[in-house]
Design a protein around this motif. Sequence first.
Motif, PDB file in Angstrom:
ATOM      1  N   MET A  29     -52.527 -43.150 -52.953  1.00  0.00           N
ATOM      2  CA  MET A  29     -51.917 -41.833 -52.761  1.00  0.00           C
ATOM      3  C   MET A  29     -51.319 -41.361 -54.083  1.00  0.00           C
ATOM      4  SD  MET A  29     -52.481 -41.382 -49.537  1.00  0.00           S
ATOM      5  CE  MET A  29     -51.457 -39.965 -49.211  1.00  0.00           C
ATOM      6  N   LEU A  30     -51.447 -40.089 -54.354  1.00  0.00           N
ATOM      7  CA  LEU A  30     -50.901 -39.521 -55.584  1.00  0.00           C
ATOM      8  C   LEU A  30     -49.582 -38.838 -55.245  1.00  0.00           C
ATOM      9  CD1 LEU A  30     -51.684 -39.123 -58.587  1.00  0.00           C
ATOM     10  CD2 LEU A  30     -52.661 -36.917 -57.930  1.00  0.00           C
ATOM     11  N   PRO A  31     -48.449 -39.383 -55.690  1.00  0.00           N
ATOM     12  CA  PRO A  31     -47.148 -38.794 -55.356  1.00  0.00           C
ATOM     13  C   PRO A  31     -47.068 -37.336 -55.795  1.00  0.00           C
ATOM     14  CG  PRO A  31     -46.881 -40.947 -56.388  1.00  0.00           C
ATOM     15  CD  PRO A  31     -48.324 -40.569 -56.546  1.00  0.00           C
ATOM     16  N   GLU A  32     -46.418 -36.495 -54.994  1.00  0.00           N
ATOM     17  CA  GLU A  32     -46.362 -35.068 -55.284  1.00  0.00           C
ATOM     18  C   GLU A  32     -45.706 -34.791 -56.629  1.00  0.00           C
ATOM     19  OE1 GLU A  32     -44.958 -30.869 -53.166  1.00  0.00           O
ATOM     20  OE2 GLU A  32     -44.950 -32.749 -52.039  1.00  0.00           O
ATOM     21  N   ARG A  33     -44.773 -35.620 -57.035  1.00  0.00           N
ATOM     22  CA  ARG A  33     -44.088 -35.375 -58.307  1.00  0.00           C
ATOM     23  C   ARG A  33     -45.039 -35.487 -59.500  1.00  0.00           C
ATOM     24  NH1 ARG A  33     -42.725 -40.532 -56.709  1.00  0.00           N
ATOM     25  NH2 ARG A  33     -43.201 -42.200 -58.199  1.00  0.00           N
ATOM     26  N   THR A  34     -46.214 -36.106 -59.293  1.00  0.00           N
ATOM     27  CA  THR A  34     -47.170 -36.272 -60.387  1.00  0.00           C
ATOM     28  C   THR A  34     -48.275 -35.219 -60.374  1.00  0.00           C
ATOM     29  OG1 THR A  34     -48.662 -37.753 -59.153  1.00  0.00           O
ATOM     30  CG2 THR A  34     -46.769 -38.764 -60.264  1.00  0.00           C
ATOM     31  N   TRP A  35     -48.282 -34.326 -59.378  1.00  0.00           N
ATOM     32  CA  TRP A  35     -49.338 -33.320 -59.300  1.00  0.00           C
ATOM     33  C   TRP A  35     -49.278 -32.385 -60.499  1.00  0.00           C
ATOM     34  CZ3 TRP A  35     -49.060 -31.205 -53.576  1.00  0.00           C
ATOM     35  CH2 TRP A  35     -49.303 -32.279 -52.690  1.00  0.00           C
ATOM     36  N   ASP A  36     -50.454 -31.991 -60.996  1.00  0.00           N
ATOM     37  CA  ASP A  36     -50.475 -31.003 -62.072  1.00  0.00           C
ATOM     38  C   ASP A  36     -50.450 -29.600 -61.468  1.00  0.00           C
ATOM     39  OD1 ASP A  36     -53.086 -30.337 -61.250  1.00  0.00           O
ATOM     40  OD2 ASP A  36     -54.032 -31.602 -62.768  1.00  0.00           O
ATOM     41  N   ALA A  37     -50.443 -28.590 -62.341  1.00  0.00           N
ATOM     42  CA  ALA A  37     -50.300 -27.206 -61.878  1.00  0.00           C
ATOM     43  C   ALA A  37     -51.439 -26.791 -60.951  1.00  0.00           C
ATOM     44  CB  ALA A  37     -50.221 -26.270 -63.087  1.00  0.00           C
ATOM     45  N   GLU A  38     -52.657 -27.200 -61.275  1.00  0.00           N
ATOM     46  CA  GLU A  38     -53.807 -26.832 -60.444  1.00  0.00           C
ATOM     47  C   GLU A  38     -53.722 -27.480 -59.060  1.00  0.00           C
ATOM     48  OE1 GLU A  38     -57.734 -25.287 -59.430  1.00  0.00           O
ATOM     49  OE2 GLU A  38     -55.988 -24.680 -60.598  1.00  0.00           O
TER      50      GLU A  38
END
Length: 211
Positions: free
Chosen positions: A1-10
């Motif tokens: 899972m990719l934590p939301e805090r690491t999401w990029d702008a796109e």
Amino acid sequence: MLPERTWDAEQRRVADEVRRATGKNVQYVLGKIGIRTKDGTRAVRGVWTQDGIILQADNTRATVKQIADHELYHDLAQNNPGLNREIRRRVQEAMGKDLDRTMERYIEKLRGLIDIPENGTELEIEQAVDQIAEEIFADAYAGINSFAADAPKYQQAVQNNLSEWGMLPESETAAATERTTGPPEERFSIETLPNGDEYVRADRPVIFGND
């Protein structure tokens, strides 16, 4: 899972678009998503459930926007019975047997995930064909060329139908607004097999995006 805090702008923009259009929350994962079937595990790049959408963040063949659009089409089709059948009718009228050839390719490549029952009733066969058509039109809407079957050539037909039915995500419908009532209860999870492969476990129906 990719934590939301690491999401990029796109990734954030796409997740916001999905939430506005469907009322569903998005989860991103790294690596392909394993779907357990009766014949084993198949890898996919996106999963739609009634409670949320899971997208592969690092697919090399499709952008997160394309994968999200594929799943958005599934959401529209699930909430608008008859959509796939109407698009099939229009495409076949305009392009003859071209769609039949694309259907044959998808039937072959999706075997194990979606199977046409050999001894099924007329209704069971039609339901399976409708599922295959939905995968084709979801790819067409997203501009994804799965299995070298050139589904994007049907993109205009799909968009024309969605526009006529007032279902383009850009023009949010009342139904979509009603569904946007807050984060839905999650009823799926990512679990790990003994060999380290991950798969989706869900107690509600899931619809996938092809790899």
